[in-house]
Design a protein around this motif. Structure first.
Motif, short mmCIF file in Angstrom:
data_model
loop_
_atom_site.label_atom_id
_atom_site.label_comp_id
_atom_site.label_asym_id
_atom_site.label_seq_id
_atom_site.Cartn_x
_atom_site.Cartn_y
_atom_site.Cartn_z
N GLU A 1 12.58 -79.73 -9.70
CA GLU A 1 12.11 -78.75 -10.28
C GLU A 1 11.99 -77.28 -9.64
OE1 GLU A 1 8.13 -79.90 -12.32
OE2 GLU A 1 8.92 -81.84 -12.84
N ARG A 2 11.42 -77.52 -8.58
CA ARG A 2 11.20 -76.23 -7.75
C ARG A 2 12.65 -75.46 -7.51
NH1 ARG A 2 8.64 -77.81 -2.64
NH2 ARG A 2 7.14 -79.11 -3.64
N SER A 3 13.53 -76.30 -7.06
CA SER A 3 14.85 -75.65 -6.84
C SER A 3 15.47 -75.38 -8.24
CB SER A 3 15.72 -76.84 -6.39
OG SER A 3 16.28 -77.81 -7.27
N GLU A 4 15.15 -75.84 -9.29
CA GLU A 4 15.55 -75.26 -10.77
C GLU A 4 15.05 -74.12 -11.01
OE1 GLU A 4 15.30 -76.89 -15.10
OE2 GLU A 4 15.94 -78.37 -13.66
N ARG A 5 13.70 -73.68 -10.58
CA ARG A 5 12.90 -72.68 -10.96
C ARG A 5 13.37 -71.42 -10.10
NH1 ARG A 5 7.33 -74.08 -9.93
NH2 ARG A 5 7.78 -76.33 -10.90
N SER A 6 13.66 -71.77 -8.69
CA SER A 6 14.13 -70.55 -7.94
C SER A 6 15.48 -70.26 -8.39
CB SER A 6 14.32 -71.07 -6.53
OG SER A 6 15.19 -72.06 -6.24
N GLU A 7 16.45 -71.07 -8.87
CA GLU A 7 17.76 -70.87 -9.34
C GLU A 7 17.63 -69.63 -10.28
OE1 GLU A 7 20.18 -74.05 -10.07
OE2 GLU A 7 20.22 -74.83 -8.11
N ARG A 8 16.73 -69.88 -11.46
CA ARG A 8 16.30 -69.11 -12.48
C ARG A 8 15.90 -67.71 -12.12
NH1 ARG A 8 12.85 -72.49 -16.20
NH2 ARG A 8 13.69 -74.33 -15.69
N ARG A 9 15.06 -67.67 -11.16
CA ARG A 9 14.53 -66.25 -10.77
C ARG A 9 15.25 -65.37 -10.29
NH1 ARG A 9 9.51 -68.25 -7.50
NH2 ARG A 9 9.07 -69.61 -9.00
N GLY A 10 16.25 -65.92 -9.68
CA GLY A 10 17.21 -64.96 -8.81
C GLY A 10 18.21 -63.84 -9.50
N GLY A 11 18.35 -64.24 -10.79
CA GLY A 11 19.14 -63.22 -11.37
C GLY A 11 18.55 -61.99 -12.09
N PHE A 12 19.38 -60.96 -12.29
CA PHE A 12 18.85 -59.85 -12.91
C PHE A 12 19.92 -59.51 -14.07
CE2 PHE A 12 19.60 -55.26 -13.44
CZ PHE A 12 18.26 -54.72 -13.77
N ASP A 13 19.44 -59.36 -15.21
CA ASP A 13 20.41 -59.04 -16.29
C ASP A 13 20.33 -57.63 -16.63
OD1 ASP A 13 22.01 -59.21 -18.54
OD2 ASP A 13 20.47 -59.81 -20.03
N PRO A 14 21.50 -56.76 -16.24
CA PRO A 14 21.34 -55.23 -16.53
C PRO A 14 21.55 -55.05 -18.03
CG PRO A 14 23.48 -55.96 -15.94
CD PRO A 14 22.59 -57.18 -15.77
N ALA A 15 21.60 -55.78 -18.72
CA ALA A 15 21.89 -55.60 -20.23
C ALA A 15 20.51 -55.04 -20.88
CB ALA A 15 22.29 -56.76 -21.30
N GLY A 16 19.57 -55.64 -20.86
CA GLY A 16 18.25 -54.91 -21.33
C GLY A 16 17.76 -53.64 -20.98
N PRO A 17 17.73 -53.32 -19.58
CA PRO A 17 17.62 -51.75 -19.06
C PRO A 17 18.73 -50.93 -19.58
CG PRO A 17 17.19 -53.44 -17.26
CD PRO A 17 18.02 -54.11 -18.60
N VAL A 18 19.87 -51.32 -19.66
CA VAL A 18 20.98 -50.36 -20.22
C VAL A 18 20.94 -49.99 -21.66
CG1 VAL A 18 23.19 -50.03 -20.57
CG2 VAL A 18 22.56 -50.75 -18.56
N THR A 19 20.52 -50.88 -22.34
CA THR A 19 20.13 -50.79 -23.72
C THR A 19 18.90 -50.29 -24.09
OG1 THR A 19 21.18 -53.06 -24.55
CG2 THR A 19 19.80 -51.98 -26.20
N GLY A 20 17.96 -50.20 -23.31
CA GLY A 20 16.46 -49.70 -23.47
C GLY A 20 16.90 -48.22 -23.01
N LEU A 21 17.50 -47.87 -22.12
CA LEU A 21 17.68 -46.54 -21.49
C LEU A 21 18.58 -45.62 -22.49
CD1 LEU A 21 17.23 -44.58 -19.38
CD2 LEU A 21 19.54 -45.19 -18.39
#
Length: 77
Positions: A6-26
């Motif tokens: 569970e811990r390793s699965e959670r840490s894998e999810r946290r590491g990514g950054f999705d630029p689509a949201g900030p680009v769309t918002g900007l």
């Protein structure tokens, strides 16, 4: 499921950054600012002949970023 997996699965999810949201918002913030400036000024802040292509090009860029980062968004869930 064990605590370690569970811990390793959670840490894998946290590491990514999705630029689509900030680009769309900007993009939409800039677009809203242009329309606000146009509405508050006496004349045209941005000419229609310039604004229409800019909006379509911006929507194309936003769509392209969202398509290119779709797999990343699936992995973040």
């Amino acid at each position: 499921m064990s605590e370690r997996s569970e811990r390793s699965e959670r840490s894998e999810r946290r590491g990514g950054f999705d630029p689509a949201g900030p680009v769309t918002g900007l993009f939409f913030l800039v677009l809203a600012g242009a329309f606000l400036a146009d509405g508050l000024s006496g004349g045209h802040a941005v000419e229609t002949a310039v604004m229409v292509p800019v909006v379509f090009i911006g929507l194309g860029v936003v769509g392209t970023v969202r398509v290119l980062t779709r797999s990343r968004r699936r992995r973040l869930r």
